[in-house]
Design an enzyme around this catalytic site. Sequence first.
Site, PDB file in Angstrom:
ATOM      1  N   ASP A 112     148.621  55.696 -57.116  1.00  0.00           N
ATOM      2  CA  ASP A 112     147.873  55.785 -55.859  1.00  0.00           C
ATOM      3  C   ASP A 112     147.273  57.151 -55.559  1.00  0.00           C
ATOM      4  OD1 ASP A 112     150.358  56.915 -55.518  1.00  0.00           O
ATOM      5  OD2 ASP A 112     150.655  56.145 -53.502  1.00  0.00           O
ATOM      6  N   GLU A 113     147.290  58.079 -56.496  1.00  0.00           N
ATOM      7  CA  GLU A 113     146.669  59.370 -56.213  1.00  0.00           C
ATOM      8  C   GLU A 113     146.171  60.027 -57.491  1.00  0.00           C
ATOM      9  OE1 GLU A 113     149.133  62.618 -54.862  1.00  0.00           O
ATOM     10  OE2 GLU A 113     150.951  61.572 -55.498  1.00  0.00           O
TER      11      GLU A 113
END
Length: 441
Positions: A105-106
């Site tokens: 997610d990043e």
Amino acid sequence: MRPHASVLHLDLDAFFAAVEQRDKPSLRGKPVVVGGVGGRGVVATASYEARKYGVRSAMSTREARSRCPHAAFLTGRFHAYRAASVTVMGILRSVSPLVEPLSLDEAFVDLAHADLPDLEVGTVSAVAEELRRQVHEATGGLTASVGLGTSKFIAKVASDLDKPDGLTVVPPGTEVALLRPMHVTIIPGVGPATAERLRRAGIHTVAELESVSLEELVRLVGKAHGTGLFHLARADDDRPVVAEREAKSVSVEGTYDTDLTDRRLMEGLLSRQAGEVAERLRKHGLSGRTVSIKVRLHDFTTLSRSSTLASPTDSTATIARLARGLLTDLDTSGGVRLLGVGVSGLADWIQGDLFGDTTEQEEEVVVAEIEVPRSRRSTWAPGMDVVHAEMGRGWVWGAGRGVVTVRFETAETPAGPVRSYSDDDPALSAWRPEEPDPPTA
């Protein structure tokens, strides 16, 4: 530091929980907690609605239930998270060839390698806004918080300042002023133990840390850590954005609808996965020295173990033997939901046996057709995707006492009806999308 705010950090907001809310219309706007749902479970992600009640990542599920008993507590659906992540990373790579994923997610993006007319604040801000728009559209409504700065450290700090769904740009020359009032835990590597050491020395903020000499910091936390803190307190970070182009490992894993408890079954599954890994290694002309296994327990805890050989191998027998051996020391009595085998330390050659003993290389691993048990009560985990012969697709609302309750809805439908069935109803089964072979990375 760079002369321009050309490092971008993108962080998907409450990622696991947001995917669940996207795919389950009845949960939108309501507290959702993703993680282990049992008594020993741990929270992986909490939606912002749940965070208002003090629920946070790494908290025990027991405490989360006491703080927010009306939340929906769901197990993870990693196929859905992985699919969303692949979409987002593809969008980022369409902007710059230098994308460094940190997790599902990043990621960091180096805009200095993007095809931009300049790197002025207005230009990079417009790029960031467009990325956020594209992510929202391509993922069906997920939001991302973005930070822009002159270094990876500053960009990551900035992405946390306006959550959720925000954009923060730190113009060149303002980094130190931004950091000074912040608590020292904003600096990577300052966990509870280091923060306590600094607190005892009267250091609470980055400004106070900045006033401490390098010699004193080395005395307090050691040479490597102290040197790093000294530089980061002054916003001095020259780490490049590194894109992983070459394969670092070859791995295969599987998630099972029913928690596995039979050790012989697990060993058989690991052996089969070892064969798949070895086949992919040989197909690409590769070998590897380090064999590892990944085991996700019933409570969402993920364990990994590895063993390194003296020379690289592509032998099914060798990989399988090491994988089974690594499983030996793990306590799997509570049940296993995921197993995986990987090989890293890749090479493009095989060391021949100097002593002519090829027994292990010639050993044939025979893995019978393995039937993973299904249609048990433990199969029906809260949140999992299911399909009914008449009602279509839905997800498990809850299960117990021989009954499974299903909410029939998907991301493309309105909030749907709830129905209950016997947990061995032949019309009801787990649903998973067809997935391509995992990449060799």
